[in-house]
Write an enzyme that holds these catalytic residues in place. Structure first.
Site, mmCIF file in Angstrom:
data_model
loop_
_atom_site.group_PDB
_atom_site.id
_atom_site.type_symbol
_atom_site.label_atom_id
_atom_site.label_comp_id
_atom_site.label_asym_id
_atom_site.label_seq_id
_atom_site.Cartn_x
_atom_site.Cartn_y
_atom_site.Cartn_z
ATOM 1 N N LEU A 1 -11.907 80.344 19.444
ATOM 2 C CA LEU A 1 -11.142 79.844 18.294
ATOM 3 C C LEU A 1 -11.109 80.834 17.135
ATOM 4 O O LEU A 1 -10.355 80.644 16.175
ATOM 5 C CB LEU A 1 -11.765 78.544 17.777
ATOM 6 C CG LEU A 1 -11.691 77.322 18.682
ATOM 7 C CD1 LEU A 1 -12.419 76.155 18.026
ATOM 8 C CD2 LEU A 1 -10.249 76.948 18.972
ATOM 9 N N ALA A 2 -11.955 81.861 17.203
ATOM 10 C CA ALA A 2 -12.070 82.777 16.054
ATOM 11 C C ALA A 2 -10.723 83.402 15.752
ATOM 12 O O ALA A 2 -10.024 83.883 16.643
ATOM 13 C CB ALA A 2 -13.115 83.843 16.326
ATOM 14 N N GLU B 1 -11.066 90.417 4.005
ATOM 15 C CA GLU B 1 -11.349 88.983 3.957
ATOM 16 C C GLU B 1 -12.251 88.691 2.768
ATOM 17 O O GLU B 1 -12.873 89.619 2.210
ATOM 18 C CB GLU B 1 -12.010 88.514 5.255
ATOM 19 C CG GLU B 1 -11.024 88.333 6.383
ATOM 20 C CD GLU B 1 -11.606 87.618 7.581
ATOM 21 O OE1 GLU B 1 -12.826 87.407 7.623
ATOM 22 O OE2 GLU B 1 -10.824 87.275 8.474
ATOM 23 N N GLU C 1 -24.349 81.958 17.707
ATOM 24 C CA GLU C 1 -24.443 80.963 16.630
ATOM 25 C C GLU C 1 -25.670 80.051 16.733
ATOM 26 O O GLU C 1 -26.136 79.531 15.719
ATOM 27 C CB GLU C 1 -23.149 80.134 16.583
ATOM 28 C CG GLU C 1 -23.048 79.325 15.303
ATOM 29 C CD GLU C 1 -21.665 78.737 15.062
ATOM 30 O OE1 GLU C 1 -20.675 79.232 15.651
ATOM 31 O OE2 GLU C 1 -21.580 77.777 14.277
ATOM 32 N N VAL D 1 -18.722 84.579 23.139
ATOM 33 C CA VAL D 1 -18.890 86.036 23.033
ATOM 34 C C VAL D 1 -20.349 86.438 23.264
ATOM 35 O O VAL D 1 -20.627 87.435 23.951
ATOM 36 C CB VAL D 1 -18.388 86.536 21.660
ATOM 37 C CG1 VAL D 1 -18.902 87.927 21.349
ATOM 38 C CG2 VAL D 1 -16.862 86.555 21.654
ATOM 39 N N ALA D 2 -21.309 85.658 22.731
ATOM 40 C CA ALA D 2 -22.724 86.024 22.889
ATOM 41 C C ALA D 2 -23.111 86.033 24.370
ATOM 42 O O ALA D 2 -23.733 86.993 24.849
ATOM 43 C CB ALA D 2 -23.605 85.059 22.108
ATOM 44 N N SER E 1 -16.035 80.815 20.114
ATOM 45 C CA SER E 1 -15.580 82.208 20.154
ATOM 46 C C SER E 1 -14.078 82.285 20.351
ATOM 47 O O SER E 1 -13.392 83.072 19.706
ATOM 48 C CB SER E 1 -16.261 82.963 21.294
ATOM 49 O OG SER E 1 -17.641 83.029 21.071
ATOM 50 N N ASP F 1 -26.808 71.865 21.799
ATOM 51 C CA ASP F 1 -27.681 71.623 22.969
ATOM 52 C C ASP F 1 -28.835 72.630 23.046
ATOM 53 O O ASP F 1 -29.986 72.261 23.295
ATOM 54 C CB ASP F 1 -26.881 71.720 24.283
ATOM 55 C CG ASP F 1 -25.804 70.653 24.402
ATOM 56 O OD1 ASP F 1 -25.646 69.856 23.469
ATOM 57 O OD2 ASP F 1 -25.110 70.624 25.444
ATOM 58 N N ARG G 1 -17.191 81.636 0.938
ATOM 59 C CA ARG G 1 -16.789 80.292 1.367
ATOM 60 C C ARG G 1 -17.487 79.162 0.633
ATOM 61 O O ARG G 1 -16.846 78.174 0.261
ATOM 62 C CB ARG G 1 -17.094 80.143 2.862
ATOM 63 C CG ARG G 1 -16.148 80.952 3.645
ATOM 64 C CD ARG G 1 -16.442 80.913 5.096
ATOM 65 N NE ARG G 1 -15.413 81.701 5.743
ATOM 66 C CZ ARG G 1 -15.448 82.090 6.992
ATOM 67 N NH1 ARG G 1 -16.470 81.761 7.747
ATOM 68 N NH2 ARG G 1 -14.465 82.790 7.498
ATOM 69 N N HIS H 1 -16.136 75.436 5.626
ATOM 70 C CA HIS H 1 -14.986 76.285 5.353
ATOM 71 C C HIS H 1 -14.111 75.583 4.341
ATOM 72 O O HIS H 1 -13.830 74.397 4.468
ATOM 73 C CB HIS H 1 -14.201 76.556 6.643
ATOM 74 C CG HIS H 1 -13.279 77.724 6.515
ATOM 75 N ND1 HIS H 1 -12.140 77.667 5.766
ATOM 76 C CD2 HIS H 1 -13.357 78.976 7.004
ATOM 77 C CE1 HIS H 1 -11.543 78.849 5.813
ATOM 78 N NE2 HIS H 1 -12.273 79.667 6.559
ATOM 79 N N ARG I 1 -22.853 82.772 5.358
ATOM 80 C CA ARG I 1 -22.332 83.876 6.171
ATOM 81 C C ARG I 1 -21.135 84.541 5.506
ATOM 82 O O ARG I 1 -20.219 83.861 5.029
ATOM 83 C CB ARG I 1 -21.899 83.324 7.526
ATOM 84 C CG ARG I 1 -21.211 84.332 8.394
ATOM 85 C CD ARG I 1 -20.719 83.668 9.653
ATOM 86 N NE ARG I 1 -19.667 82.717 9.389
ATOM 87 C CZ ARG I 1 -18.492 82.698 10.022
ATOM 88 N NH1 ARG I 1 -18.235 83.580 10.956
ATOM 89 N NH2 ARG I 1 -17.595 81.788 9.740
ATOM 90 N N HIS J 1 -18.054 74.258 9.374
ATOM 91 C CA HIS J 1 -17.500 75.410 10.084
ATOM 92 C C HIS J 1 -18.521 76.245 10.838
ATOM 93 O O HIS J 1 -18.267 76.693 11.959
ATOM 94 C CB HIS J 1 -16.768 76.289 9.070
ATOM 95 C CG HIS J 1 -16.063 77.455 9.663
ATOM 96 N ND1 HIS J 1 -15.193 77.338 10.729
ATOM 97 C CD2 HIS J 1 -16.096 78.779 9.360
ATOM 98 C CE1 HIS J 1 -14.705 78.537 11.034
ATOM 99 N NE2 HIS J 1 -15.253 79.422 10.234
#
Ligand SMILES: Cc1cc2nc3c(=O)[nH]c(=O)nc-3n(C[C@H](O)[C@H](O)[C@H](O)COP(=O)(O)OP(=O)(O)OC[C@H]3O[C@@H](n4cnc5c(N)ncnc54)[C@H](O)[C@@H]3O)c2cc1C
Length: 491
Positions: free
Chosen positions: A44-45, A114, A359, A14-15, A42, A206, A274, A227, A370, A335
């Site tokens: 997997l969110a 949430e 991230e 996404v970024a 992203s 990386d 979390r 998580h 977070r 996570h």
């Protein structure tokens, strides 16, 4: 691909994608992705994106407060305010761009609750929000004439030149080099430095390794979110997530005796942040001498469960668990990374012309922990801000990239097997939810030795070698933090 771009973005989560779309069509942008476009954290969110939107009982101060509480007030307040006050507009922008969020009968965005949020403010697409967002952004990026997008191309080096960078990458087994005036690192997280993680295979840190080599400031790599409820089946390294939203909808957490215990550790019970729930599980595990834990949502209507959590339902079913009638086995798992490449409010790193978003960056919004669904929001807000800043600079800057191009070598020694496994096992043994100080020094020395070997041996340049170096760099940085060798700052 051309041999020069004003902007190179490394990463197609996404970024990277949202950032690229912010650039005016007169600026050429290159996006590089080391695997196929869709493979990212992203995509997997699950839960969604937290945002304060008009016309609700929510407000910016409440979201700021929730974010600061979850972050243990180690957040950068200025960055949190930017995140929360601007984020709503980016979410609306995503909707305008055609992201298929779940809507109510009036066509308004549906919002769910949430853990750690005091209001329903999570917009979502069923339980695969990340895929819905990235699929649409990938489509849009492919339509844009000013954006070149290359996949399955592994960047292995970012080197400083005068007025920009040279980017070294491995494409179809060959080395290619491209020059750019501005580079945005959007390379995602570090999950693969752990034995068990929810992260996708690309999450090897990386970008953090490139930034470190360039002398950029790296901060708080020990701020790792575990998580509490990853599916604890027999699968390998990558564990799928049983999202917070399942607890938000009323699932309860049970120990090996089938007893609820979360309230024994925190008054917020299953809906505590979390880190609190993860720690409660580890402590309960020590108390009961068992790693068997379960989430139970069987008291809900099966049709509701299947409609609200289709992906979790299917994933569990594939592992032999029908969550409408059976308890889900869960255990904590690496996570998310709160720390990263330190950036300011425009995602600028401490290295001129180098930006970091998503991230891999440390904006300071998350503090020590977070708040759920704040990370996609961070990726949106700060990648847009990076693009704005770079475009502003490009209007005044006509300097060209100078300096001799680095000479990269293909190497000739085969990387021995087992190095990455050793890094993962060593880290898992010394710091997993709870820090085991007695193991730190030995682990730190081992990571130093591994990294020295990787950097000073002429290993064949391939993805395994690039990622081994990144993992060793990340593991070493984590140990620098936990052994107190780095100066500690709140944010
Ligand atoms: C299972 C799961 C569920 C989640 N659920 C939520 C949620 O509900 N809400 C929320 O806000 N957050 C959630 N998160 C966190 C969130 O998804 C991530 O923090 C966020 O998507 C990171 O986006 P990114 O663009 O920074 O990185 P990523 O999406 O991971 O993308 C990184 C990109 O960098 C590329 N890359 C990396 N290294 C290189 C290299 N050397 N050369 C070329 N390319 C490279 C990769 O190929 C990839 O394209 C979840 C995370 C996981 C794992």
């Amino acid at each position: 691909m051309e041999n020069y771009y004003p902007i190179v973005i490394i990463g197609s989560g996404v970024a990277g994608l949202y950032g690229a779309l912010q650039f005016d069509e007169r600026y050429k942008v290159l996006i590089i992705s080391k695997r196929n476009a869709e493979l990212s954290n992203s995509s997997l969110a699950q839960g969604g994106i937290a945002a304060v939107l008009d016309g609700s009982d929510d407000n910016i101060e409440l979201h700021i407060k929730d974010t600061m509480i979850a972050g243990k007030y180690k957040n950068n307040p200025e960055a949190v305010r930017v995140l929360v006050s601007e984020g709503g507009k980016d979410v609306i922008r995503l909707k305008e761009l055609g992201v298929d969020f779940d809507l109510d009968s009036n066509g308004e965005l549906l919002k769910t609750l949430e853990a750690g949020h005091s209001r329903n403010r999570i917009v979502h697409h069923k339980d695969f929000t990340g895929k819905a967002v990235t699929d649409r952004l990938i489509e849009l990026v492919r339509e844009r004439k000013n954006i070149d997008f290359i996949e399955n191309t592994h960047v292995f080096s970012v080197d400083k030149a005068e007025n920009g960078f040279y980017i070294g990458m491995l494409k179809d087994g060959n080395i290619e080099t491209v020059a750019c005036s501005y580079c945005i690192l959007a390379t995602g997280g570090i999950g693969r430095v752990y034995k068990y993680t929810t992260n996708s295979a690309i999450a090897t840190g990386d970008g953090i390794a490139f930034a470190k080599k360039l002398g950029a400031k790296i901060m708080h790599l020990d701020r790792i979110q575990f998580h509490p409820t990853a599916f604890a089946g027999e699968q390998g390294r990558e564990r799928f997530l049983i999202s917070e939203a399942v607890r938000g909808e009323g699932a309860v957490l049970l120990n090996c005796y089938g007893e609820r215990f979360a309230f024994n550790y925190d008054e917020r019970g299953e809906l505590a942040p979390r880190d609190v729930v993860s720690e409660a599980i580890i402590k309960e595990s020590m108390r009961t001498n068992s790693e068997n834990f379960y989430l139970d949502i069987t008291h809900k209507d099966p049709e509701f469960i299947k409609a609200r959590f289709p992906m979790i339902y299917e994933n569990c079913l594939a592992e032999g668990i029908d969550i409408t009638v059976e308890k889900i086995p869960v255990f904590p798992c690496q996570h998310y990374l709160m720390g990263g490449i330190d950036v300011d409010l425009y995602a600028r790193t401490s290295v001129d012309r180098l930006y970091a978003t998503g991230e891999c960056s440390h904006t300071g919004v998350h503090g020590a922990n977070r708040l759920a669904s704040n990370s996609l929001l961070e990726a949106l807000v700060f990648s847009r801000r990076a693009a704005t800043d770079i475009m502003d600079k490009l209007t005044k800057d006509c300097s060209i990239v100078k300096g001799s191009m680095p000479k990269y070598s293909m190497g000739h020694i085969v990387l021995p097997t087992g190095i990455r496994t050793e890094i993962r096992t060593t880290l898992q043994d010394s710091y997993f939810v709870i820090k085991k100080a007695e193991k730190f020094e030995e682990s730190f020395q081992r990571f130093n030795t591994i990294l020295e070997n990787l950097e000073n041996t002429d290993y064949i340049l391939n993805s395994a070698y690039i990622e081994a170096k990144s993992l060793a760099t990340v593991a070493q940085e984590i140990m620098l933090e936990v052994t107190g060798r780095k100066q500690q700052e709140d944010y």
